[in-house]
Write a protein that holds these residues in place. Structure first.
Motif, PDB file in Angstrom:
ATOM      1  N   ARG B 252       0.829  -1.219   0.000  1.00 35.32           N
ATOM      2  CA  ARG B 252       0.000   0.000   0.000  1.00 35.32           C
ATOM      3  C   ARG B 252       0.858   1.261   0.000  1.00 35.32           C
ATOM      4  O   ARG B 252       0.509   2.270  -0.606  1.00 35.32           O
ATOM      5  CB  ARG B 252      -0.931   0.003   1.211  1.00 35.32           C
ATOM      6  CG  ARG B 252      -2.009  -1.034   1.073  1.00 35.32           C
ATOM      7  CD  ARG B 252      -3.114  -0.925   2.092  1.00 35.32           C
ATOM      8  NE  ARG B 252      -3.715  -2.230   2.276  1.00 35.32           N
ATOM      9  CZ  ARG B 252      -4.371  -2.895   1.328  1.00 35.32           C
ATOM     10  NH1 ARG B 252      -4.547  -2.357   0.143  1.00 35.32           N
ATOM     11  NH2 ARG B 252      -4.862  -4.091   1.562  1.00 35.32           N
ATOM     12  N   GLU B 253       1.986   1.207   0.713  1.00 40.13           N
ATOM     13  CA  GLU B 253       2.879   2.375   0.717  1.00 40.13           C
ATOM     14  C   GLU B 253       3.422   2.616  -0.700  1.00 40.13           C
ATOM     15  O   GLU B 253       3.489   3.745  -1.156  1.00 40.13           O
ATOM     16  CB  GLU B 253       4.039   2.175   1.696  1.00 40.13           C
ATOM     17  CG  GLU B 253       3.653   2.212   3.167  1.00 40.13           C
ATOM     18  CD  GLU B 253       3.061   3.533   3.621  1.00 40.13           C
ATOM     19  OE1 GLU B 253       3.285   4.568   2.963  1.00 40.13           O
ATOM     20  OE2 GLU B 253       2.319   3.528   4.636  1.00 40.13           O
ATOM     21  N   PHE B 254       3.791   1.534  -1.373  1.00 38.49           N
ATOM     22  CA  PHE B 254       4.288   1.686  -2.745  1.00 38.49           C
ATOM     23  C   PHE B 254       3.175   2.201  -3.649  1.00 38.49           C
ATOM     24  O   PHE B 254       3.420   3.010  -4.538  1.00 38.49           O
ATOM     25  CB  PHE B 254       4.857   0.362  -3.262  1.00 38.49           C
ATOM     26  CG  PHE B 254       6.321   0.214  -2.964  1.00 38.49           C
ATOM     27  CD1 PHE B 254       7.271   0.480  -3.922  1.00 38.49           C
ATOM     28  CD2 PHE B 254       6.754  -0.151  -1.701  1.00 38.49           C
ATOM     29  CE1 PHE B 254       8.633   0.372  -3.638  1.00 38.49           C
ATOM     30  CE2 PHE B 254       8.106  -0.264  -1.402  1.00 38.49           C
ATOM     31  CZ  PHE B 254       9.054   0.002  -2.369  1.00 38.49           C
ATOM     32  N   ALA B 255       1.948   1.710  -3.421  1.00 41.93           N
ATOM     33  CA  ALA B 255       0.827   2.173  -4.230  1.00 41.93           C
ATOM     34  C   ALA B 255       0.565   3.655  -3.992  1.00 41.93           C
ATOM     35  O   ALA B 255       0.205   4.389  -4.906  1.00 41.93           O
ATOM     36  CB  ALA B 255      -0.417   1.357  -3.919  1.00 41.93           C
ATOM     37  N   LEU B 256       0.746   4.105  -2.765  1.00 40.77           N
ATOM     38  CA  LEU B 256       0.557   5.535  -2.459  1.00 40.77           C
ATOM     39  C   LEU B 256       1.735   6.368  -2.976  1.00 40.77           C
ATOM     40  O   LEU B 256       1.661   7.588  -3.012  1.00 40.77           O
ATOM     41  CB  LEU B 256       0.425   5.745  -0.946  1.00 40.77           C
ATOM     42  CG  LEU B 256      -0.961   5.572  -0.334  1.00 40.77           C
ATOM     43  CD1 LEU B 256      -0.873   5.682   1.184  1.00 40.77           C
ATOM     44  CD2 LEU B 256      -1.959   6.602  -0.850  1.00 40.77           C
ATOM     45  N   GLY B 257       2.814   5.709  -3.337  1.00 37.61           N
ATOM     46  CA  GLY B 257       3.980   6.421  -3.867  1.00 37.61           C
ATOM     47  C   GLY B 257       4.980   6.824  -2.806  1.00 37.61           C
ATOM     48  O   GLY B 257       5.975   7.471  -3.108  1.00 37.61           O
ATOM     49  N   THR B 258       4.740   6.429  -1.544  1.00 36.84           N
ATOM     50  CA  THR B 258       5.679   6.765  -0.467  1.00 36.84           C
ATOM     51  C   THR B 258       6.686   5.620  -0.321  1.00 36.84           C
ATOM     52  O   THR B 258       6.619   4.812   0.605  1.00 36.84           O
ATOM     53  CB  THR B 258       4.911   7.008   0.855  1.00 36.84           C
ATOM     54  OG1 THR B 258       3.953   5.959   1.009  1.00 36.84           O
ATOM     55  CG2 THR B 258       4.195   8.329   0.845  1.00 36.84           C
ATOM     56  N   TYR B 259       7.621   5.580  -1.242  1.00 40.69           N
ATOM     57  CA  TYR B 259       8.577   4.470  -1.298  1.00 40.69           C
ATOM     58  C   TYR B 259       9.464   4.403  -0.051  1.00 40.69           C
ATOM     59  O   TYR B 259       9.831   3.318   0.396  1.00 40.69           O
ATOM     60  CB  TYR B 259       9.497   4.609  -2.510  1.00 40.69           C
ATOM     61  CG  TYR B 259       8.813   4.766  -3.831  1.00 40.69           C
ATOM     62  CD1 TYR B 259       7.618   4.120  -4.118  1.00 40.69           C
ATOM     63  CD2 TYR B 259       9.373   5.567  -4.824  1.00 40.69           C
ATOM     64  CE1 TYR B 259       7.006   4.264  -5.339  1.00 40.69           C
ATOM     65  CE2 TYR B 259       8.764   5.714  -6.056  1.00 40.69           C
ATOM     66  CZ  TYR B 259       7.572   5.062  -6.307  1.00 40.69           C
ATOM     67  OH  TYR B 259       6.979   5.213  -7.511  1.00 40.69           O
TER      68      TYR B 259
END
Lengths: 427, 291
Positions: B252-259
């Motif tokens: 979900r973090e990757f999906a939100l773009g907060t790598y």
């Protein structure tokens, strides 16, 4: 030696022939779509396109609950398909798709003029057009209800939340589940909260602007809290039925047609689906506005799902041909005629539309000042977290989160996204 | 024989280079990025120190729940797989009629993709139309029909059950290989001395099976700590966020773009996995070293 040479020549000819044949006949463009956005008509059109051009369209339909995260993960990893669909929003297009980096610029394509100019901002960024939106222009996600059943029970469409509760109680007492809700796809449960954005704006004038300038938080807006509390109460009173967390959208037609439920948040085209799947169903249907927080505003939304093409894809010319094909008049008409849930397509081409009387009836009753932009189209950093809000609302229904926590979570995620983008309002 | 001459060190150079390039370097880069604000919205990556870790370990952080869920899954899913798998392996190495057929049937679920398993079990476990609840109702056991995947109380139970159904055969196969390497003479001698089933189990089978147990434990623990697929396809972390684990949170973090936060979560998981695996291996090898 001679024999070896012959073998090598034969192999070379075979490899060259094979590569030429593969190149000409087996070009495949991949298209990734969320489950609820496509119908058999799209499949049919893709097949006709293949017959016409020899280019195959590999349509990958992904469950809606996973689509958003999967698409973003693929874009972030640089592995997106040739065509991908996305829920559009001019505020979110940068954060969701980063179009200058990821999407093919279609500004100069002739088919851009097929889209209603009002929809262009949703698929544009910095004045360039990146997407193709072929979507309906109906009263979107209002309450679709069984008019005959309401008449039999002496009920009229509610205009306030208290009336709504009374209506649901009468229906429940008659042994019928009042509302068909499904949370399994992750998005539907957010609609009653977001589609009445006009009501928030009506009670708090200038709210959208304040939210976009970070002058107010979601957690500070009492009407939003009230709506979430009312949603929770709706679930707790049993108006969604006992197993609504396991419901899924494809069950909607059967549930409405067989009177298992009395109403649901859907588009008017649901009536066409019911007539087609259940010709024996003689009930009449209608639509009414979402009455949470006594809302009577019409959910105006110029945005919708649209197709985009991946900039790093290897088949961009083929994708352009496909989009040109889809926007031809005869193909638009085919799409409309073979998509039971649609009554129209919002295009500039002169096709035969099929508006339903219930749509015209509702729209005719609503004064112009009540046509209000929905929350997801008016407020920044909300649409991007739609599925996360859906998870939170589901958590609220099972008692794991409070309405206050949901609003705080929305604010935290907005802050995270705004700061990551360097939004000056969040510095 | 001089083993140094038989296997000179330069034989491993190629493999070592590839391992460093594709495993060690990306892992170290991941750890570095966990100290940055790397995200999808900006081309610049700034060093932010421990900020991402502070977010993960903040007082009100939801990640505690996800870490707890991951550890809980690791413990329970291994227990419900390893213990029954051991007894099944004992059963299927005891000249049971058709034992090869039974082994194949039990191993078969391990060959299925998670997507197929997810679709099948979501259908079977549907509270109204699902095969399980319909069968229970038809048998007059309607009280036992539950919302297997939608009720917070039952969702984890269903995940453990489906995961065990899928993984049991695999674990059992490793045990069978281990059991077949134990000389039969030990059992014959024990029988002559009057040892019963449990005596033989605890005095011969389990000590001799230590390598297989270690393999199953290490594989099981690393799989469970990294669990994603089975949860993603069955509940997608729901209902609400009840069944979220570390890797669904990373996704979900990757999906939100907060790598940055995503790789910080992965790093935490990596450290936990490393520590637990080393502990398990040392614990299982301790007896052998002492011998």
């Amino acid at each position: 030696m001679k024999r070896l040479s012959v073998i090598l020549v034969v192999c070379a000819v075979f490899v060259l022939t094979a590569s030429v044949v593969v190149g000409a006949k087996d070009m495949v463009i991949t298209e990734m779509i969320s489950q609820g956005w496509t119908t058999q008509a799209d499949e049919d059109l893709a097949r006709v396109f293949t017959e016409e051009t020899g280019i195959k369209v590999d349509r990958q339909i992904v469950p809606a609950a996973q689509y958003h995260d999967l698409l973003k993960a693929k874009l972030n990893a640089g592995e997106a398909p040739d065509i991908f669909w996305s829920q559009t929003n001019p505020f979110a297009i940068k954060t969701e798709l980063d179009p200058e980096k990821n999407c093919v610029d279609f500004t100069d394509e002739p088919w851009v003029g097929v889209m209603n100019p009002q929809r262009l901002p949703a698929v544009s960024y910095n004045g360039r057009v990146y997407g193709l939106m072929l979507w309906i222009n109906s009263p979107e996600f209002t309450f679709f209800y069984n008019k005959t059943l309401f008449n039999e029970l002496g009920l009229t469409p509610p205009t306030t939340y208290e009336e709504f509760k009374k209506v649901c109680t009468v229906i429940l007492n008659a042994g019928i589940i009042p509302i068909f809700e499904f949370t399994s796809q992750g998005w539907h449960q957010v609609l009653p909260f977001a589609q009445i954005g006009g009501r928030y704006e009506e009670l708090h004038p200038g709210l959208y602007e304040q939210l976009n300038n970070n002058q107010i938080k979601f957690a500070e807006i009492p009407t939003m809290l009230l709506v979430l509390q009312q949603l929770k109460e709706t679930a707790d009173l049993g108006f969604y039925g006992p197993n609504f967390l396991a419901n899924d959208r494809p069950q909607t037609v059967e549930a409405l047609a067989t009177r298992k439920v009395a109403m649901t948040l859907e588009n008017p085209g649901l009536e066409k689906q019911i007539r087609q799947a259940y010709p024996d169903c003689k009930d009449e249907f209608g639509i009414f506005l979402i009455p949470y927080a006594d809302n009577q505003t019409y959910p105006f939304n110029p945005n919708g799902p649209a197709r985009f093409a991946y900039k790093m894809g290897k088949n961009i010319d083929a994708v352009k041909k496909y989009f040109e094909f889809l926007t031809r008049k005869e193909n638009l008409q085919y799409k409309l005629d073979h998509t039971p849930e649609w009554t129209n397509i919002d295009v500039t081409v002169d096709i035969k539309q099929g508006w339903l009387p219930m749509e015209e009836e509702l729209i005719s009753k609503i004064p112009p000042e009540k046509f209000k932009l929905v929350l997801q189209s008016g407020v920044k950093y909300f649409n991007e977290q739609w599925m996360e809000v859906g998870k939170d609302i589901e958590a609220m229904y099972i008692g794991a989160l409070t309405p206050e926590q949901i609003l705080q979570n929305i604010d935290e995620r907005r802050e995270k996204m705004a700061k990551a983008q360097g939004d000056p309002a969040w510095r | 024989m001089n083993y140094r001459h038989a296997y000179p060190y330069h034989f491993i150079v190629g493999a070592l280079f590839l391992y460093l390039l594709f495993f060690i370097v990306p892992s170290l880069m991941g750890i570095y990025y966990s100290f940055t604000d790397w995200n999808r919205y900006s081309d610049q990556v700034r060093f932010v120190g421990l900020e991402n870790y502070r977010a993960i370990f903040a007082a009100k952080s939801v990640y505690y729940q996800y870490i707890g869920n991951t550890l809980k899954f690791t413990l329970i899913s291994n227990l419900v797989k390893i213990i029954p798998a051991l007894f099944l392996a004992l059963l299927f190495t005891d000249n049971l009629r058709g034992e090869h057929v039974h082994r194949t049937i039990l191993f078969f679920p391990a060959t299925l993709s998670f997507i197929v398993i997810g679709l099948v079990f979501r259908s079977i476990l549907h509270p109204e139309m699902g095969f399980l609840n319909q069968t229970l109702r038809n048998l007059g056991l309607g009280f036992a029909a539950k919302g297997w995947l939608i009720h917070p109380r039952w969702a984890w139970f269903s995940i453990y059950a489906v995961d065990a159904w899928r993984g049991l055969g695999y674990v059992m196969t490793i045990f069978i290989a281990g059991l077949q390497s134990i000389p039969r003479t030990y059992y014959e001698a024990a029988s002559i001395d009057g040892a019963g089933f449990f005596h033989k189990l605890f005095s011969i089978t389990i000590p001799m099976l230590k390598p297989a147990i270690t393999v199953n434990l290490v594989f099981g623990i690393t799989y469970s700590l990294r669990v994603f697929d089975i949860i993603f396809v069955l509940t997608n972390g729901g209902p609400g966020r009840v069944t979220e684990v570390m890797n669904t949170a990373v996704f979900r973090e990757f999906a939100l773009g907060t790598y940055g936060v995503g790789v910080a979560l992965s790093t935490v998981l990596f450290v936990v996995m490393g520590v637990v695996s080393v502990l398990v291996i040392r614990l299982m090898n301790r007896g052998e070293v002492e011998q």
